[in-house]
Design an enzyme around this catalytic site. Structure first.
Site, mmCIF file in Angstrom:
data_model
loop_
_atom_site.group_PDB
_atom_site.id
_atom_site.type_symbol
_atom_site.label_atom_id
_atom_site.label_comp_id
_atom_site.label_asym_id
_atom_site.label_seq_id
_atom_site.Cartn_x
_atom_site.Cartn_y
_atom_site.Cartn_z
ATOM 1 N N ARG A 1 1.355 -1.526 0.155
ATOM 2 C CA ARG A 1 -0.246 -0.168 -0.339
ATOM 3 C C ARG A 1 0.487 1.391 -0.331
ATOM 4 N NH1 ARG A 1 -1.603 -4.977 1.640
ATOM 5 N NH2 ARG A 1 -4.002 -5.148 1.329
ATOM 6 N N HIS B 1 -0.574 -2.057 -4.809
ATOM 7 C CA HIS B 1 0.600 -3.593 -5.638
ATOM 8 C C HIS B 1 0.625 -2.490 -7.285
ATOM 9 C CE1 HIS B 1 0.221 -6.054 -3.233
ATOM 10 N NE2 HIS B 1 -0.479 -7.074 -3.557
ATOM 11 N N HIS C 1 4.260 -11.869 -6.138
ATOM 12 C CA HIS C 1 3.135 -12.762 -6.131
ATOM 13 C C HIS C 1 2.974 -14.089 -6.147
ATOM 14 C CE1 HIS C 1 -0.658 -11.644 -3.683
ATOM 15 N NE2 HIS C 1 -0.196 -10.297 -3.541
ATOM 16 N N ASP D 1 -1.963 -11.240 6.882
ATOM 17 C CA ASP D 1 -1.775 -10.803 6.021
ATOM 18 C C ASP D 1 -0.824 -9.645 6.298
ATOM 19 O OD1 ASP D 1 -1.950 -9.012 3.627
ATOM 20 O OD2 ASP D 1 -3.945 -9.132 2.935
ATOM 21 N N GLU E 1 6.301 -12.175 0.552
ATOM 22 C CA GLU E 1 6.449 -11.163 -0.489
ATOM 23 C C GLU E 1 7.687 -10.749 -0.142
ATOM 24 O OE1 GLU E 1 2.571 -9.353 -1.321
ATOM 25 O OE2 GLU E 1 1.871 -11.263 -1.082
#
Ligand code: FUC
Length: 351
Positions: free
Chosen positions: A82, A107, A178, A250, A313
């Site tokens: 973000r 992204h 990803h 997340d 990631e």
């Protein structure tokens, strides 16, 4: 199962899409397409010697283009994760980037690096090189940015991703891959019984929208402490504001240490497969696949369900351009951006 090159033979944006197969002498194989510089398949052995494909994805280019899962295996950029308020400033000049996640930027924007056709050059049976020129103003970012990525398989069953980039105007950059992994084999169920180890004492704390506060929150005594190998699903329903905001795992982990080092090791007890993540990046987003059951069927016809994959990631911290406490993600024309991520596959050993 190898995916056929013909299934990727298509012109998009006046460029030829293609599929490249990289293989070592043990049979460990990775397939890469230049649509989004993405990993399409990874064939890795289990403890019985059986190969299976351990990344989610599709067996043809049209499904990649049309799927609601835009980042399947893809390179994410210019800025992965973000950017709060979809804007940042460099040298007192404010840049507004695409707001594609509420008011925020996610992204790389509406058409990120994941949806671009890269130039590609297979260098050997084990290595492919990809190039993309992102022009000044693309998705609101300043500067013409040239990115080169190599994907290479080694005799040690590593898939090594090396990124480098240069710009002609100072810009923000944060590249990652990803891939959605499932060490049981893609489409073969939940990842909640996989065992996760993450070498991190903290996560970057976030507020609604997963925008960092700038603080690091210690993981000790929380559902985020994976310093000791722990079953992913054990604490996923704990009462925790960060778990609520992420709808599960997340979060960006602050990886202990610096330089090339092990960020995470994942073990799947039934197949015995292991995945080690090695990187020089300060952070790593652990995303537990909190997506609704997918509409586009997977490459073997399976429905990809909620939490049937995990992503690790490697990256700089989210929203770094707006967070003075985080290490800089601004690339100056005098510098070369470099980043490395190694996904190393193995099987459980008894030592
Ligand atoms: C990860 C997550 C996001 C998003 C995306 C598809 O990087 O951090 O929340 O769902 O993947």
């Amino acid at each position: 199962m190898l995916i056929s090159k013909e299934n990727f033979n298509k012109q998009l944006d006046n460029k030829q899409v293609d599929l490249f197969t990289l293989k070592n002498s043990n049979g460990f194989t990775a397939q890469i397409t230049n649509y989004g510089a993405r990993i399409v398949s990874v064939l890795a052995k289990d403890s019985q010697g059986n190969f299976d494909d351990v990344v989610l994805g599709y067996n043809n280019i049209d499904d990649y283009v049309n799927s609601e899962q835009k980042y399947m295996g893809a390179t994410v950029g210019r800025y992965a994760n973000r950017i709060g308020g979809a804007q940042f400033s460099i040298n007192n000049q404010t840049y507004k980037v695409a707001s594609n996640k509420g008011y925020n930027h996610l992204h790389g924007g509406i058409v990120g690096f994941n949806a671009k056709v890269w130039d590609a050059n297979q260098i050997s049976e084990t290595k492919v090189e990809l190039f993309y020129l992102s022009v000044d103003g693309e998705e609101g970012y300043p500067g013409n940015l040239t990115t080169v990525i190599t994907f290479e398989v080694s005799e040690e069953n590593e898939l090594k991703i090396s990124y480098s980039a240069t710009t002609d105007k100072a810009t923000a950059i944060n590249l990652t891959n990803h891939s959605y992994f499932n060490l049981l084999g893609e489409g073969k169920g939940s990842i909640n019984d996989h065992i996760m180890q993450i070498n991190a004492d903290g996560i970057t704390e976030v507020v609604a929208g997963s925008i960092p506060t700038g603080k690091t929150r210690p993981v000790a005594n929380t559902a985020f402490d994976f310093n000791e190998p722990t079953v992913i699903g054990n604490r996923i329903n704990d009462e925790d504001d960060q778990l609520k905001i992420g709808n599960g795992y997340d979060q960006n982990y602050v990886i202990n240490g610096t330089g090339m080092r092990c960020a995470a090791i994942v073990t799947e007890p039934i197949t015995g497969r292991t995945l080690e993540v090695i990187t020089d990046e300060p952070g790593m987003q652990f995303y537990g696949g909190n997506f609704p059951d997918a509409k586009t069927l997977g490459k073997r016809g399976d429905v990809y369900k909620f939490r049937s994959a995990f992503c690790l990631e490697t990256q700089h911290f989210p929203d770094s351009p707006n967070q003075p406490n985080f290490s800089s993600t601004i690339l100056d024309p005098s510098e070369t951006y470099k980043s490395t991520c190694i996904y190393k596959f193995g099987i459980i050993t008894n030592d």
